[in-house]
Design a protein around this motif. Structure first.
Motif, PDB file in Angstrom:
ATOM      1  N   SER A 146      17.095   5.722   2.272  1.00  0.00           N
ATOM      2  CA  SER A 146      17.385   5.829   3.789  1.00  0.00           C
ATOM      3  C   SER A 146      16.707   4.854   5.150  1.00  0.00           C
ATOM      4  CB  SER A 146      17.448   7.061   4.418  1.00  0.00           C
ATOM      5  OG  SER A 146      16.638   7.892   4.763  1.00  0.00           O
ATOM      6  N   GLU A 147      17.281   3.808   6.143  1.00  0.00           N
ATOM      7  CA  GLU A 147      16.460   3.278   6.463  1.00  0.00           C
ATOM      8  C   GLU A 147      15.326   3.784   7.207  1.00  0.00           C
ATOM      9  OE1 GLU A 147      18.792   2.159   9.494  1.00  0.00           O
ATOM     10  OE2 GLU A 147      17.681   0.918  10.059  1.00  0.00           O
ATOM     11  N   ARG A 148      15.653   5.054   8.379  1.00  0.00           N
ATOM     12  CA  ARG A 148      14.445   5.168   9.106  1.00  0.00           C
ATOM     13  C   ARG A 148      13.430   6.705   8.695  1.00  0.00           C
ATOM     14  NH1 ARG A 148      14.546   3.303  14.579  1.00  0.00           N
ATOM     15  NH2 ARG A 148      16.441   1.913  14.449  1.00  0.00           N
ATOM     16  N   ASN A 149      14.104   7.153   7.632  1.00  0.00           N
ATOM     17  CA  ASN A 149      13.618   8.631   7.506  1.00  0.00           C
ATOM     18  C   ASN A 149      13.287   8.439   5.784  1.00  0.00           C
ATOM     19  OD1 ASN A 149      13.375   9.579   9.816  1.00  0.00           O
ATOM     20  ND2 ASN A 149      15.664  10.119   9.657  1.00  0.00           N
ATOM     21  N   GLU A 175      11.205  -1.344  14.307  1.00  0.00           N
ATOM     22  CA  GLU A 175      12.485  -1.836  14.885  1.00  0.00           C
ATOM     23  C   GLU A 175      13.034  -2.644  13.534  1.00  0.00           C
ATOM     24  OE1 GLU A 175      13.961  -3.468  17.858  1.00  0.00           O
ATOM     25  OE2 GLU A 175      13.682  -1.948  19.257  1.00  0.00           O
ATOM     26  N   GLN A 179      16.920  -2.126   5.802  1.00  0.00           N
ATOM     27  CA  GLN A 179      18.565  -1.642   5.330  1.00  0.00           C
ATOM     28  C   GLN A 179      18.710  -1.794   3.705  1.00  0.00           C
ATOM     29  OE1 GLN A 179      21.064  -3.132   8.379  1.00  0.00           O
ATOM     30  NE2 GLN A 179      21.635  -1.273   9.108  1.00  0.00           N
ATOM     31  N   PHE A 182      22.364  -1.836   2.312  1.00  0.00           N
ATOM     32  CA  PHE A 182      23.266  -2.446   3.407  1.00  0.00           C
ATOM     33  C   PHE A 182      23.349  -3.957   3.338  1.00  0.00           C
ATOM     34  CE2 PHE A 182      24.523  -4.361   7.045  1.00  0.00           C
ATOM     35  CZ  PHE A 182      25.668  -4.343   7.307  1.00  0.00           C
ATOM     36  N   LYS A 184      21.852  -7.608   2.571  1.00  0.00           N
ATOM     37  CA  LYS A 184      22.893  -7.995   0.971  1.00  0.00           C
ATOM     38  C   LYS A 184      21.744  -8.780   0.530  1.00  0.00           C
ATOM     39  CE  LYS A 184      24.111 -12.504   3.523  1.00  0.00           C
ATOM     40  NZ  LYS A 184      24.116 -12.205   4.630  1.00  0.00           N
ATOM     41  N   GLU A 275      26.258  -4.433   2.305  1.00  0.00           N
ATOM     42  CA  GLU A 275      26.990  -6.438   3.110  1.00  0.00           C
ATOM     43  C   GLU A 275      27.572  -6.891   2.643  1.00  0.00           C
ATOM     44  OE1 GLU A 275      24.265  -8.905   6.295  1.00  0.00           O
ATOM     45  OE2 GLU A 275      23.529  -7.790   5.213  1.00  0.00           O
ATOM     46  N   TYR A 277      30.092  -7.409   0.839  1.00  0.00           N
ATOM     47  CA  TYR A 277      30.605  -6.873  -0.449  1.00  0.00           C
ATOM     48  C   TYR A 277      29.334  -7.201  -1.658  1.00  0.00           C
ATOM     49  CZ  TYR A 277      34.680  -6.904   1.767  1.00  0.00           C
ATOM     50  OH  TYR A 277      35.861  -6.909   2.593  1.00  0.00           O
TER      51      TYR A 277
ATOM     52  N   TYR B 176      18.128   2.850  22.892  1.00  0.00           N
ATOM     53  CA  TYR B 176      19.123   2.282  22.254  1.00  0.00           C
ATOM     54  C   TYR B 176      20.546   2.347  23.171  1.00  0.00           C
ATOM     55  CZ  TYR B 176      16.272   0.942  17.992  1.00  0.00           C
ATOM     56  OH  TYR B 176      14.691   0.636  17.449  1.00  0.00           O
ATOM     57  N   LEU B 233      22.175   1.843  13.583  1.00  0.00           N
ATOM     58  CA  LEU B 233      22.759   3.116  12.216  1.00  0.00           C
ATOM     59  C   LEU B 233      24.395   3.241  12.183  1.00  0.00           C
ATOM     60  CD1 LEU B 233      20.494   5.099  14.038  1.00  0.00           C
ATOM     61  CD2 LEU B 233      19.465   4.233  12.447  1.00  0.00           C
ATOM     62  N   ASP B 239      19.988   9.362   9.154  1.00  0.00           N
ATOM     63  CA  ASP B 239      18.907   9.049  10.252  1.00  0.00           C
ATOM     64  C   ASP B 239      19.302   8.715  12.041  1.00  0.00           C
ATOM     65  OD1 ASP B 239      17.208   7.611   9.151  1.00  0.00           O
ATOM     66  OD2 ASP B 239      18.695   6.361   7.416  1.00  0.00           O
ATOM     67  N   ASP B 242      19.141  11.717  13.465  1.00  0.00           N
ATOM     68  CA  ASP B 242      18.085  11.912  13.844  1.00  0.00           C
ATOM     69  C   ASP B 242      18.064  11.286  15.324  1.00  0.00           C
ATOM     70  OD1 ASP B 242      15.456  12.795  13.190  1.00  0.00           O
ATOM     71  OD2 ASP B 242      14.939  10.542  12.951  1.00  0.00           O
ATOM     72  N   THR B 380      34.709  -6.560   7.495  1.00  0.00           N
ATOM     73  CA  THR B 380      33.324  -7.389   7.204  1.00  0.00           C
ATOM     74  C   THR B 380      32.890  -8.773   8.443  1.00  0.00           C
ATOM     75  OG1 THR B 380      34.435  -6.597   4.758  1.00  0.00           O
ATOM     76  CG2 THR B 380      33.482  -9.545   4.884  1.00  0.00           C
ATOM     77  N   THR B 383      30.729  -7.453  10.875  1.00  0.00           N
ATOM     78  CA  THR B 383      29.227  -7.473   9.650  1.00  0.00           C
ATOM     79  C   THR B 383      28.756  -9.214   9.407  1.00  0.00           C
ATOM     80  OG1 THR B 383      29.541  -5.712   8.329  1.00  0.00           O
ATOM     81  CG2 THR B 383      27.864  -6.995   7.266  1.00  0.00           C
ATOM     82  N   ASN B 387      25.301  -9.501  11.402  1.00  0.00           N
ATOM     83  CA  ASN B 387      24.148  -9.724  10.776  1.00  0.00           C
ATOM     84  C   ASN B 387      23.948 -11.667   9.937  1.00  0.00           C
ATOM     85  OD1 ASN B 387      24.367  -6.712  11.343  1.00  0.00           O
ATOM     86  ND2 ASN B 387      24.351  -6.529   8.900  1.00  0.00           N
TER      87      ASN B 387
END
Lengths: 331, 411
Positions: A146-149, A175, A179, A182, A184, A275, A277, B176, B233, B239, B242, B380, B383, B387
């Motif tokens: 998992s990303e943060r924890n 920061e 991920q 997620f 790709k 991300e 697909y 954020y 997130l 997460d 949290d 999609t 994203t 990203n």
């Protein structure tokens, strides 16, 4: 008088004859009934469905043939997403499949030749990932990555304190966490890591079983002739392991091309498959077509038959490769 | 012999007088709301038990699809979430509540306008009945805003001022603005639906994913992402919880029901949150539950009794609201004194009249059976813009082409 004496004879003969003739069929019938209901019917139905359109929520009466008959296949094969999932499936199949065998064969050889009484312990330990539920494995992976924890990112963040590792997570504040589930760039490698970890032990145990069938006399003869350990491995072990290697390779090919549950749980989305697909396999694409946003049973059935043809072709190719590499002297 | 006969007769009578059972199939947390209503139902119908079968949100709708396909397995009453209303409505597997013997259209004036419109199919059929609604709102952390010197008015004035406020918050407090920039895009798209349009489709049913509404929505989201105002997130992940707990997120755009969810999810932050209208007083919806009677139900009259009891009885609706804080679609319940009470979790703010106003100002629009296809394609596109640095227009054109392809295929 005659009739009264004959009748019971006929009944007796019929009953015992029936018993003898029908009993085997009766005993074996549960298999055929179950196969017809749960095996044959879905196959036939999916074949019909591949040439039909059907709104599943509207009942069977809305099912009708498509025109032209191949249009479901045309729709799937010209779907830009299908090209992506096909590429993903092969990428994952190769990257996770090949290392399994490259590690499993030497490992099995070392276990067979070097490890004594702890062999059974290692065998059992290697099988643990294989027998653990896919859902449990995928959920634990989700937590670890998992990303943060997640433990993995936290470890990478800690490693940032050392000069050599400091680009691992670009931003020291965290920061720039990766991920894993997620982005790709990471989704496919993560699936491969999971598949490799899960199945290399299973393949190792199969190779170990294969090694145990090779007679010690051959190794002794080789030693007498002055063969080194490497030469023994290369010229005796590997060729004689070929039947087992064929079996495990076919298993890996078929299993990896059908990959579904791991990616379904890890990348349930949205977006489904990570991300853009990036980790969506043909299996997940098929499921999404049937039960996901598309709700297109015809396209899903067509996908399943395309997948069947792909698996069949790759299996035939694997078969041919193994036959070609066979030692002619064995024939 | 006589005794035995009497016993048989008595047992038969006993079984005849046994309570009937009405099956309600639903998803969380609607199940809790219905459970809360059972004691009130038993007072009216002591001879009818309610059995609630609850499955996770996607599983419930998959199970209903299978039940409608096979003609077996649906409840006497089934919950339907807004995303599935059009598809199930067109399936032919649900009773048209607008027609006799139900004649539900007589209740139209009692129910929030946009929810009624959502329940109505393009062919005029009313295959579902609205029970709870989800007006969009902007939850914010009062303590973080004060620390940053930002006022709630700056958050809600416009989308641009919302983003500017976010920059100030990030600079002064490090928090954020929100969990993910796609929330900005989704809120903007939902709040600016034009006359005759639905969420993703024009009046003729053609997708409009590359129209100016979507372009502006994605540009705003990109603006927030480029300024690093979103924590990137995903909702309902550990997460995210949290980050909400630790005060890393200054605002949370969502449906009003989220106030109740927060109470269970992040109880430690009670009293720190407040709510305002979405930027530009955007009136948008974020969910909503409807009830339907599958044609295969064997107790349709009783099922209709239950829907009227649950959806049109003010006390029952208020009772359900107390259970899960999903706003009732029934206007009479919205006018109750309970709605004017301060909300402790939101620092004593009297916030519900604002949500009711938002709900009643939301423009009605129809659901489309391809909404989920369009939603997936839009996800999609967002994203790719956020990203992968893909141009907004390119990403939306691709999404448009994907949805057009599916719509043109039919089925």
């Amino acid at each position: 008088m005659t009739t009264t004496t004959k009748q019971p004879q006929t009944r007796n003969w019929n009953w015992s004859h029936l018993q003898k003739q029908a009993a085997p069929y009766l005993f074996v019938s549960p298999f055929f009934v179950l196969f017809a209901v749960f095996g044959l019917f879905p196959i036939v139905f999916s074949l019909l469905l591949a040439f039909s359109q059907w709104d599943s929520a509207s009942g069977l009466s809305t099912m009708h043939w498509v025109k032209p008959l191949w249009s479901n296949f045309q729709y799937v094969l010209t779907d830009p997403l299908f090209a992506t999932v096909l590429k993903n499936t092969f990428w994952i199949a190769i990257v996770s499949g090949l290392p399994q065998h490259l590690v499993a064969i030497p490992l099995a050889y070392v276990l067979h030749t070097q490890v004594g009484r702890f062999k059974h312990f290692f065998t059992a330990a290697f099988l643990v990932p294989f027998v653990t539920s896919t859902v449990a494995i995928a959920l634990v992976t989700t937590v670890l990555f998992s990303e943060r924890n997640g433990a993995v990112n936290q470890l990478l963040l800690w490693l940032n304190n050392f000069v050599l590792f400091d680009p691992l997570i670009p931003d020291q504040t965290g920061e720039g966490y990766i991920q894993w589930l997620f982005e790709k760039e990471y989704t496919k490698p993560l699936v491969c890591l999971l598949i490799f970890w899960r199945y290399f032990g299973y393949n190792t145990v199969l190779y170990l079983t294969g090694l145990q069938t090779i007679s010690n006399d051959i190794y002794e003869a080789a030693q007498v002739d002055g063969a080194t350990r490497w030469q023994q491995f290369w010229h005796i072990t590997l060729p004689l392991l070929r039947p087992i290697a064929y079996f495990t390779t076919i298993g890996t090919v078929v299993g990896n091309l059908n990959l579904f549950d791991e990616v379904f749980i890890l990348f349930s989305g949205p977006p489904s498959g990570g991300e853009e697909y990036s980790a969506q396999t043909i299996g997940l694409y098929l499921y999404n077509n049937a039960f996901g946003p598309n709700q297109d049973m015809g396209a899903a059935a067509a996908t399943s038959w395309v997948l069947f043809v792909i698996v069949l072709l790759i299996t035939l190719i694997t078969n041919a490769v193994f036959r070609r590499t066979a030692d002619p002297s064995e024939a | 012999m006589k005794k035995a006969l009497s016993l048989i007769v008595l047992l038969s009578l006993g079984s005849l007088s046994q309570a009937a059972t009405l099956t309600v199939n639903c998803y969380p947390d609607v199940n809790r709301s219905i459970e809360a209503a059972i004691p009130m139902w038993k007072k009216q119908h002591p001879d009818v038990d309610i059995r609630i079968n609850t499955l996770a949100y996607p599983d419930h709708h998959n199970a209903l699809t299978t039940a409608l396909a096979t003609g077996n397995g649906a409840g006497d009453v089934d919950c339907v979430e807004i995303g599935f209303v059009a598809r199930f409505g067109e399936s032919g597997g649900l009773e048209d509540l607008g027609k006799a013997p139900y004649n539900a259209k007589q209740y139209q004036k009692l129910v929030t306008g946009y929810a009624w419109a959502q329940a109505t199919n393009a062919d005029g059929g009313l295959y579902v009945f609205p029970v709870d609604i989800a007006p969009g709102t902007l939850f914010y952390r009062d303590d973080i805003l004060k620390k940053a010197g930002v006022t709630p008015a700056q958050l809600s004035k416009s989308w641009e001022s919302y983003i500017d406020a976010g920059k100030k918050i990030k600079e002064k407090t490090g928090a954020y603005l929100l969990l993910h920039a796609n929330f900005i895009a989704l809120a903007y798209i939902r709040a600016n639906i034009g006359e005759g349009e639905s969420l993703f489709f024009d009046a003729k049913g053609q997708p409009m994913l590359n129209s100016p509404r979507f372009v502006k929505a994605l540009q705003l989201a990109k603006m927030a992402r480029d300024s690093k105002l979103d924590a990137n997130l995903t909702q309902f992940t550990p997460d995210w919880t949290d980050a909400l707990n630790k005060g890393m997120l200054a605002t949370q755009p969502f449906g009003a029901w989220f106030e109740g969810t927060m109470r269970a999810l992040i109880p430690g932050t009670a009293g720190k949150w407040r709510a305002v209208d979405l930027p530009e007083k955007s009136y948008a919806t974020w969910g909503g539950t409807f009830l339907a009677i599958p044609k295969q139900s064997k107790q349709k009259a009783l099922a209709w009794d239950f829907i009227r009891f649950y959806g049109l009885n003010k006390d029952v609706q208020l009772n359900s609201f107390k259970a899960i804080t999903a706003l009732p679609a029934l206007k009479a319940a919205q006018n109750d004194a309970l709605f004017r009470k301060p909300v402790d979790f939101l620092g004593g703010q009297v916030v519900r009249p604002m949500w009711v106003r938002a709900a009643n100002n939301t423009r009605p629009f129809d659901a489309n059976r391809y909404d989920s296809v369009a939603n997936d394609a839009l996800g999609t596109a967002i994203t790719r813009v956020l990203n992968s640095g893909v141009d907004v227009k390119t990403a939306l054109d691709e999404a448009q082409a994907l949805v057009e392809r599916r719509v043109n295929r039919g089925n």
